[in-house]
Motif scaffolding. Structure first.
Motif, PDB file in Angstrom:
ATOM      1  N   VAL A  61       0.835  -1.207   0.000  1.00 17.05           N
ATOM      2  CA  VAL A  61       0.000   0.000   0.000  1.00 17.05           C
ATOM      3  C   VAL A  61       0.868   1.255   0.000  1.00 17.05           C
ATOM      4  CG1 VAL A  61      -0.232   0.002   2.529  1.00 17.05           C
ATOM      5  CG2 VAL A  61      -1.956   1.176   1.144  1.00 17.05           C
ATOM      6  N   ASN A  62       0.442   2.236  -0.755  1.00 13.08           N
ATOM      7  CA  ASN A  62       1.037   3.574  -0.707  1.00 13.08           C
ATOM      8  C   ASN A  62       0.014   4.517  -0.104  1.00 13.08           C
ATOM      9  OD1 ASN A  62       3.379   2.891  -2.014  1.00 13.08           O
ATOM     10  ND2 ASN A  62       2.776   3.747  -3.997  1.00 13.08           N
ATOM     11  N   GLU A  63       0.504   5.465   0.671  1.00 12.30           N
ATOM     12  CA  GLU A  63      -0.394   6.468   1.242  1.00 12.30           C
ATOM     13  C   GLU A  63      -0.055   7.813   0.634  1.00 12.30           C
ATOM     14  OE1 GLU A  63      -0.590   6.375   5.519  1.00 12.30           O
ATOM     15  OE2 GLU A  63      -1.231   8.470   5.615  1.00 12.30           O
ATOM     16  N   TYR A  73      -5.397   5.821  -0.106  1.00 16.08           N
ATOM     17  CA  TYR A  73      -4.573   4.618  -0.075  1.00 16.08           C
ATOM     18  C   TYR A  73      -4.618   3.930  -1.429  1.00 16.08           C
ATOM     19  CZ  TYR A  73      -4.986   5.306   4.960  1.00 16.08           C
ATOM     20  OH  TYR A  73      -4.963   5.846   6.220  1.00 16.08           O
ATOM     21  N   HIS A  74      -3.460   3.497  -1.894  1.00 21.61           N
ATOM     22  CA  HIS A  74      -3.326   2.828  -3.193  1.00 21.61           C
ATOM     23  C   HIS A  74      -2.722   1.442  -2.964  1.00 21.61           C
ATOM     24  CE1 HIS A  74      -1.047   2.945  -7.343  1.00 21.61           C
ATOM     25  NE2 HIS A  74      -1.969   1.991  -7.308  1.00 21.61           N
ATOM     26  N   PHE A  75      -3.514   0.423  -3.239  1.00 21.89           N
ATOM     27  CA  PHE A  75      -3.073  -0.958  -3.021  1.00 21.89           C
ATOM     28  C   PHE A  75      -2.772  -1.647  -4.350  1.00 21.89           C
ATOM     29  CE2 PHE A  75      -5.888   0.116   0.447  1.00 21.89           C
ATOM     30  CZ  PHE A  75      -5.322  -0.465   1.567  1.00 21.89           C
ATOM     31  N   TYR A  94      -7.390  -0.067   6.825  1.00 19.77           N
ATOM     32  CA  TYR A  94      -7.379   0.921   5.738  1.00 19.77           C
ATOM     33  C   TYR A  94      -8.757   0.981   5.087  1.00 19.77           C
ATOM     34  CZ  TYR A  94      -2.228   0.725   5.840  1.00 19.77           C
ATOM     35  OH  TYR A  94      -0.917   0.797   6.203  1.00 19.77           O
ATOM     36  N   SER A  97     -11.235   2.911   7.110  1.00 18.12           N
ATOM     37  CA  SER A  97     -10.680   4.131   7.704  1.00 18.12           C
ATOM     38  C   SER A  97     -11.499   5.374   7.374  1.00 18.12           C
ATOM     39  CB  SER A  97      -9.256   4.348   7.167  1.00 18.12           C
ATOM     40  OG  SER A  97      -9.316   4.589   5.765  1.00 18.12           O
ATOM     41  N   ASN A  99     -11.158   6.755   4.487  1.00 18.59           N
ATOM     42  CA  ASN A  99     -10.406   7.374   3.397  1.00 18.59           C
ATOM     43  C   ASN A  99     -10.616   6.572   2.112  1.00 18.59           C
ATOM     44  OD1 ASN A  99      -9.196   9.356   5.100  1.00 18.59           O
ATOM     45  ND2 ASN A  99      -7.788   7.766   5.832  1.00 18.59           N
ATOM     46  N   CYS A 101      -9.853   4.284  -0.893  1.00 21.88           N
ATOM     47  CA  CYS A 101      -8.942   3.175  -1.151  1.00 21.88           C
ATOM     48  C   CYS A 101      -9.033   2.794  -2.619  1.00 21.88           C
ATOM     49  CB  CYS A 101      -9.325   1.964  -0.295  1.00 21.88           C
ATOM     50  SG  CYS A 101      -9.119   2.217   1.478  1.00 21.88           S
TER      51      CYS A 101
END
Ligand SMILES: Nc1ncnc2c1ncn2[C@@H]1O[C@H](COP(=O)(O)OP(=O)(O)OP(=O)(O)O)[C@@H](O)[C@H]1O
Ligand SMILES: [Mg+2]
Length: 137
Positions: A61-63, A73-75, A94, A97, A99, A101
């Motif tokens: 994951v990138n935040e 969030y990028h998975f 995540y 959350s 936010n 995704c």
């Protein structure tokens, strides 16, 4: 929705955010090199992310933080062994959350996804054309 070429990606991204509205979970489906990461870059840019966006590798994951203070969030679950690995890295925290995704290769974690999500399916046609299909679940 038809996306004829890279030049039209901003329009496609705007339509996707419009469609997603309050939904936080966006799944990106499509074969290898269909254009999932490319589309996510455009979505992040539109959301106000100014830092570089690229597929997470080891971390899964990138935040990103947007210039409006939103967290995204990028998975990328392509390399995941099983769903336990996603649970171990705290994926549900995540997901719930509040936010946004953006999830590449969601088929690898089907059983742990929230009930409601938007799926964005990218089909690569002949040449440069991409067809994007949006669905609400
Ligand atoms: N809408 C588009 N029109 C034309 N070319 C595109 C489009 N989207 C992506 N591409 C090109 O396709 C290639 C693969 O894109 P990208 O890395 O985004 O695919 P991906 O689906 O994320 O791949 P992976 O399965 O490896 O994660 C890149 O060279 C990119 O420039
Ligand atoms: Mg990718």
């Amino acid at each position: 929705m038809e996306v004829p070429a890279l030049a039209n990606l901003p329009e496609a991204a705007a339509a996707i955010w419009d469609f997603a509205k309050e939904d936080n979970i966006l799944l990106f489906e499509g074969e290898m090199a269909a254009g999932k990461t490319t589309l996510i870059k455009e979505l992040c840019w539109l959301a106000g992310v100014e830092e570089p966006v690229s597929s997470p590798t080891y971390a899964l994951v990138n935040e990103y933080e947007s210039n409006r203070g939103a967290v995204l969030y990028h998975f990328d679950f392509y390399r995941i062994k099983d769903e336990t690995e996603a649970l171990d890295m705290g994926a549900p925290e995540y997901f719930y959350s509040g936010n946004k995704c953006l999830i590449e290769w969601p088929s690898m974690v089907l059983n742990i996804l929230p009930e409601h999500y938007i799926s964005v399916t990218i089909d690569k046609g002949a040449g440069e054309a991409r067809t994007i299909t949006l669905k609400r679940n």
